[in-house]
Scaffold this motif. Structure first.
Motif, PDB file in Angstrom:
ATOM      1  N   ASN A   1      -8.815 -13.606   0.985  1.00  0.00           N
ATOM      2  CA  ASN A   1      -8.464 -13.347   2.377  1.00  0.00           C
ATOM      3  C   ASN A   1      -6.961 -13.418   2.617  1.00  0.00           C
ATOM      4  N   THR A   2      -6.290 -14.330   1.942  1.00  0.00           N
ATOM      5  CA  THR A   2      -4.842 -14.431   2.067  1.00  0.00           C
ATOM      6  C   THR A   2      -4.183 -13.161   1.544  1.00  0.00           C
ATOM      7  N   PHE A   3      -4.640 -12.682   0.390  1.00  0.00           N
ATOM      8  CA  PHE A   3      -4.106 -11.441  -0.168  1.00  0.00           C
ATOM      9  C   PHE A   3      -4.345 -10.278   0.796  1.00  0.00           C
ATOM     10  N   LEU A   4      -5.536 -10.210   1.360  1.00  0.00           N
ATOM     11  CA  LEU A   4      -5.876  -9.144   2.289  1.00  0.00           C
ATOM     12  C   LEU A   4      -4.963  -9.193   3.516  1.00  0.00           C
ATOM     13  N   LEU A   5      -4.753 -10.382   4.075  1.00  0.00           N
ATOM     14  CA  LEU A   5      -3.857 -10.542   5.223  1.00  0.00           C
ATOM     15  C   LEU A   5      -2.433 -10.110   4.856  1.00  0.00           C
ATOM     16  N   GLU A   6      -1.986 -10.519   3.682  1.00  0.00           N
ATOM     17  CA  GLU A   6      -0.628 -10.166   3.239  1.00  0.00           C
ATOM     18  C   GLU A   6      -0.471  -8.661   3.059  1.00  0.00           C
ATOM     19  N   GLU A   7      -1.482  -8.006   2.522  1.00  0.00           N
ATOM     20  CA  GLU A   7      -1.404  -6.550   2.329  1.00  0.00           C
ATOM     21  C   GLU A   7      -1.350  -5.835   3.679  1.00  0.00           C
ATOM     22  N   ARG A   8      -2.140  -6.286   4.630  1.00  0.00           N
ATOM     23  CA  ARG A   8      -2.097  -5.666   5.960  1.00  0.00           C
ATOM     24  C   ARG A   8      -0.764  -5.955   6.649  1.00  0.00           C
TER      25      ARG A   8
ATOM     26  N   THR B   1      10.248   6.693  10.718  1.00  0.00           N
ATOM     27  CA  THR B   1      10.909   7.319  11.860  1.00  0.00           C
ATOM     28  C   THR B   1       9.957   8.156  12.705  1.00  0.00           C
ATOM     29  N   GLU B   2       8.723   8.299  12.263  1.00  0.00           N
ATOM     30  CA  GLU B   2       7.722   9.028  13.046  1.00  0.00           C
ATOM     31  C   GLU B   2       7.366   8.215  14.292  1.00  0.00           C
ATOM     32  N   PRO B   3       6.978   8.872  15.392  1.00  0.00           N
ATOM     33  CA  PRO B   3       6.696   8.132  16.619  1.00  0.00           C
ATOM     34  C   PRO B   3       5.425   7.284  16.578  1.00  0.00           C
ATOM     35  N   VAL B   4       4.468   7.640  15.699  1.00  0.00           N
ATOM     36  CA  VAL B   4       3.188   6.934  15.653  1.00  0.00           C
ATOM     37  C   VAL B   4       2.762   6.725  14.203  1.00  0.00           C
ATOM     38  N   SER B   5       2.200   5.557  13.928  1.00  0.00           N
ATOM     39  CA  SER B   5       1.553   5.324  12.637  1.00  0.00           C
ATOM     40  C   SER B   5       0.185   4.694  12.924  1.00  0.00           C
ATOM     41  N   PHE B   6      -0.784   5.053  12.083  1.00  0.00           N
ATOM     42  CA  PHE B   6      -2.146   4.570  12.257  1.00  0.00           C
ATOM     43  C   PHE B   6      -2.519   3.647  11.097  1.00  0.00           C
ATOM     44  N   PHE B   7      -3.321   2.641  11.417  1.00  0.00           N
ATOM     45  CA  PHE B   7      -3.755   1.652  10.437  1.00  0.00           C
ATOM     46  C   PHE B   7      -5.279   1.614  10.398  1.00  0.00           C
ATOM     47  N   ASP B   8      -5.830   1.749   9.208  1.00  0.00           N
ATOM     48  CA  ASP B   8      -7.270   1.561   9.010  1.00  0.00           C
ATOM     49  C   ASP B   8      -7.466   0.046   8.878  1.00  0.00           C
ATOM     50  N   ARG B   9      -7.650  -0.605  10.004  1.00  0.00           N
ATOM     51  CA  ARG B   9      -7.783  -2.043  10.199  1.00  0.00           C
ATOM     52  C   ARG B   9      -6.409  -2.704  10.371  1.00  0.00           C
ATOM     53  N   GLY B  10      -6.426  -3.822  11.088  1.00  0.00           N
ATOM     54  CA  GLY B  10      -5.223  -4.607  11.312  1.00  0.00           C
ATOM     55  C   GLY B  10      -5.414  -6.034  10.832  1.00  0.00           C
ATOM     56  N   THR B  11      -4.394  -6.845  10.977  1.00  0.00           N
ATOM     57  CA  THR B  11      -4.472  -8.233  10.514  1.00  0.00           C
ATOM     58  C   THR B  11      -5.580  -9.028  11.212  1.00  0.00           C
ATOM     59  N   PRO B  12      -5.860  -8.821  12.520  1.00  0.00           N
ATOM     60  CA  PRO B  12      -6.946  -9.594  13.138  1.00  0.00           C
ATOM     61  C   PRO B  12      -8.322  -9.334  12.520  1.00  0.00           C
ATOM     62  N   ASP B  13      -8.483  -8.203  11.834  1.00  0.00           N
ATOM     63  CA  ASP B  13      -9.762  -7.935  11.171  1.00  0.00           C
ATOM     64  C   ASP B  13     -10.095  -9.027  10.161  1.00  0.00           C
TER      65      ASP B  13
ATOM     66  N   HIS C   1       1.746  -3.498   5.383  1.00  0.00           N
ATOM     67  CA  HIS C   1       1.607  -2.218   6.079  1.00  0.00           C
ATOM     68  C   HIS C   1       2.326  -2.275   7.426  1.00  0.00           C
ATOM     69  N   HIS C   2       2.106  -3.358   8.145  1.00  0.00           N
ATOM     70  CA  HIS C   2       2.728  -3.532   9.458  1.00  0.00           C
ATOM     71  C   HIS C   2       4.244  -3.482   9.339  1.00  0.00           C
ATOM     72  N   GLN C   3       4.776  -4.189   8.364  1.00  0.00           N
ATOM     73  CA  GLN C   3       6.222  -4.240   8.183  1.00  0.00           C
ATOM     74  C   GLN C   3       6.775  -2.893   7.706  1.00  0.00           C
ATOM     75  N   LYS C   4       6.041  -2.206   6.864  1.00  0.00           N
ATOM     76  CA  LYS C   4       6.492  -0.901   6.380  1.00  0.00           C
ATOM     77  C   LYS C   4       6.590   0.089   7.532  1.00  0.00           C
ATOM     78  N   ALA C   5       5.727  -0.044   8.517  1.00  0.00           N
ATOM     79  CA  ALA C   5       5.760   0.855   9.671  1.00  0.00           C
ATOM     80  C   ALA C   5       7.090   0.753  10.422  1.00  0.00           C
ATOM     81  N   LYS C   6       7.773  -0.374  10.302  1.00  0.00           N
ATOM     82  CA  LYS C   6       9.070  -0.536  10.959  1.00  0.00           C
ATOM     83  C   LYS C   6      10.131   0.393  10.358  1.00  0.00           C
ATOM     84  N   THR C   7       9.909   0.853   9.138  1.00  0.00           N
ATOM     85  CA  THR C   7      10.891   1.710   8.470  1.00  0.00           C
ATOM     86  C   THR C   7      10.616   3.194   8.683  1.00  0.00           C
TER      87      THR C   7
END
Length: 186
Positions: free
Chosen positions: A66-73, A84-96, A76-82
């Protein structure tokens, strides 16, 4: 410009991954679910216990899983900060991760909670269980009844973190994608 981070979530077998792939085919930046690959790998390299609904039975250390899964998600969240597209979609988020841990009655520490509080998404869409499309497979181990229970845990967990998940109605893939795109920012 900051990319909006949009979560597509739902219980197993609700069609979320198909929706995310369809969004990607339209040119949107998408971050894919890691659990299906992890479950398949864990089953190959982990224990040989009988298949059950919880993929954690295939790993030696469920908390590490579960820790690995949280870290991987989180990555993804942090990579989205880099992006330049206006929207990025995630197949699940950290609260999952927390929703599933709640479903399986697993304890988690403050780090799990803080990650979900501190790394927010801009919007959450949730796909409800849909019996007509639900299929179990080698990585989707839950029964339809368990999927319904997981849906409630997912919805409740996102609400606990002050999200207002927007339910994507059962419909064709095209209609579901259009629903998501038409409701961005709502």
């Amino acid at each position: 410009m900051t990319t909006k981070r949009i979560v597509i979530t739902g219980a197993p077998g609700t069609g979320k991954t198909v929706v995310v792939k369809a969004l990607e085919e339209q040119g949107y930046v998408c971050f894919h679910e890691v659990i299906r690959t992890m479950t398949a790998e864990a089953k190959e390299t982990g224990t040989t216990k009988e298949i059950k609904s919880n993929p954690l039975v295939f790993v030696d250390d469920p908390m590490a899983f579960n820790t690995f899964l949280l870290e991987e998600r989180l990555k993804h969240h942090q990579k989205a900060k880099t992006i330049t597209e206006p929207v990025s979609f995630f197949d699940r988020g950290t609260p999952d991760v927390l929703a599933y841990m709640n479903f399986f009655n697993q304890e988690y520490g403050q780090t799990f909670i803080d990650t979900c509080k501190n790394y927010r998404y801009d919007q959450v869409f949730i796909l409800p269980p849909w019996k007509e499309i639900y299929v179990r497979d080698n990585e989707r181990l839950e029964t339809f009844t368990q999927a319904q229970e997981l849906h409630k845990h997912l919805f409740d967990t996102y609400e606990e973190f002050n999200y207002n998940p927007l339910v994507v109605p059962p419909a064709s893939i095209t209609d579901r994608v259009n629903f998501v795109l038409e409701n961005l920012g709502n």
